[in-house]
Design a protein around this motif. Sequence first.
Motif, PDB file in Angstrom:
ATOM      1  N   GLU A   1      20.858 -40.960 -10.226  1.00 39.41           N
ATOM      2  CA  GLU A   1      20.803 -42.311  -9.566  1.00 39.41           C
ATOM      3  C   GLU A   1      19.498 -42.883  -9.819  1.00 39.41           C
ATOM      4  N   VAL A   2      18.403 -41.953  -9.448  1.00 41.13           N
ATOM      5  CA  VAL A   2      17.225 -42.406  -9.668  1.00 41.13           C
ATOM      6  C   VAL A   2      16.850 -42.913 -11.137  1.00 41.13           C
ATOM      7  N   LEU A   3      17.108 -41.828 -12.275  1.00 35.19           N
ATOM      8  CA  LEU A   3      16.488 -42.207 -13.402  1.00 35.19           C
ATOM      9  C   LEU A   3      17.434 -43.358 -14.102  1.00 35.19           C
ATOM     10  N   LEU A   4      18.718 -43.813 -13.324  1.00 31.93           N
ATOM     11  CA  LEU A   4      19.166 -45.093 -13.983  1.00 31.93           C
ATOM     12  C   LEU A   4      18.625 -46.327 -13.349  1.00 31.93           C
ATOM     13  N   ARG A   5      17.800 -46.174 -12.544  1.00 32.08           N
ATOM     14  CA  ARG A   5      16.989 -47.293 -11.845  1.00 32.08           C
ATOM     15  C   ARG A   5      16.447 -48.230 -13.260  1.00 32.08           C
ATOM     16  N   PRO A   6      16.449 -49.472 -13.413  1.00 32.93           N
ATOM     17  CA  PRO A   6      15.715 -50.486 -14.361  1.00 32.93           C
ATOM     18  C   PRO A   6      14.400 -49.752 -14.472  1.00 32.93           C
ATOM     19  N   LYS A   7      13.551 -49.602 -13.424  1.00 38.19           N
ATOM     20  CA  LYS A   7      11.997 -49.384 -13.769  1.00 38.19           C
ATOM     21  C   LYS A   7      11.914 -47.995 -14.636  1.00 38.19           C
ATOM     22  N   PHE A   8      12.905 -47.080 -14.930  1.00 37.76           N
ATOM     23  CA  PHE A   8      12.771 -45.974 -15.632  1.00 37.76           C
ATOM     24  C   PHE A   8      13.121 -46.093 -17.164  1.00 37.76           C
ATOM     25  N   ARG A   9      13.622 -47.401 -17.446  1.00 40.61           N
ATOM     26  CA  ARG A   9      14.161 -47.246 -18.654  1.00 40.61           C
ATOM     27  C   ARG A   9      12.797 -47.487 -19.649  1.00 40.61           C
ATOM     28  N   GLN A  10      11.783 -47.751 -19.276  1.00 40.84           N
ATOM     29  CA  GLN A  10      10.519 -47.651 -20.276  1.00 40.84           C
ATOM     30  C   GLN A  10      10.194 -46.133 -20.745  1.00 40.84           C
ATOM     31  N   TYR A  11      10.870 -45.358 -20.259  1.00 45.34           N
ATOM     32  CA  TYR A  11      10.362 -43.923 -20.407  1.00 45.34           C
ATOM     33  C   TYR A  11      11.215 -42.981 -21.338  1.00 45.34           C
ATOM     34  N   GLY A  12      12.455 -43.906 -21.539  1.00 48.46           N
ATOM     35  CA  GLY A  12      13.270 -43.083 -22.620  1.00 48.46           C
ATOM     36  C   GLY A  12      14.628 -43.528 -22.446  1.00 48.46           C
ATOM     37  N   SER A  13      15.425 -42.683 -23.186  1.00 48.44           N
ATOM     38  CA  SER A  13      16.936 -43.143 -23.065  1.00 48.44           C
ATOM     39  C   SER A  13      17.540 -42.180 -21.947  1.00 48.44           C
ATOM     40  N   THR A  14      18.439 -42.859 -21.080  1.00 43.37           N
ATOM     41  CA  THR A  14      19.441 -42.277 -20.227  1.00 43.37           C
ATOM     42  C   THR A  14      20.696 -41.929 -20.706  1.00 43.37           C
ATOM     43  N   ASP A  15      20.979 -42.231 -22.013  1.00 42.30           N
ATOM     44  CA  ASP A  15      22.407 -42.089 -22.371  1.00 42.30           C
ATOM     45  C   ASP A  15      23.047 -40.943 -22.112  1.00 42.30           C
ATOM     46  N   SER A  16      22.448 -39.785 -21.760  1.00 46.20           N
ATOM     47  CA  SER A  16      22.934 -38.564 -21.645  1.00 46.20           C
ATOM     48  C   SER A  16      23.344 -38.133 -20.238  1.00 46.20           C
ATOM     49  N   LEU A  17      23.107 -39.000 -19.434  1.00 47.92           N
ATOM     50  CA  LEU A  17      22.911 -38.827 -17.973  1.00 47.92           C
ATOM     51  C   LEU A  17      24.398 -39.056 -17.512  1.00 47.92           C
TER      52      LEU A  17
END
Length: 70
Positions: free
Chosen positions: A54-70
Amino acid sequence: MTADPIWAVIDPNVLVAAYVTLGTDSTPAGILRKAREGRVIMIGCPALQSELREVLLRPKFRQYGSTDSL
């Protein structure tokens, strides 16, 4: 002689900090690096995994890398 791995429950906030500081000498990044090397075995549960996702899918974390595998 290789030491036995450490089994640990890692707080999701530490994993978030590791995610945003990958490639640095930060303590959270070091924990994640050791887990990737098999020196730390992370223990989790569905509630912790859900919180992390839930936290890593927040928009502010998109700049740090892909969340495709979450």
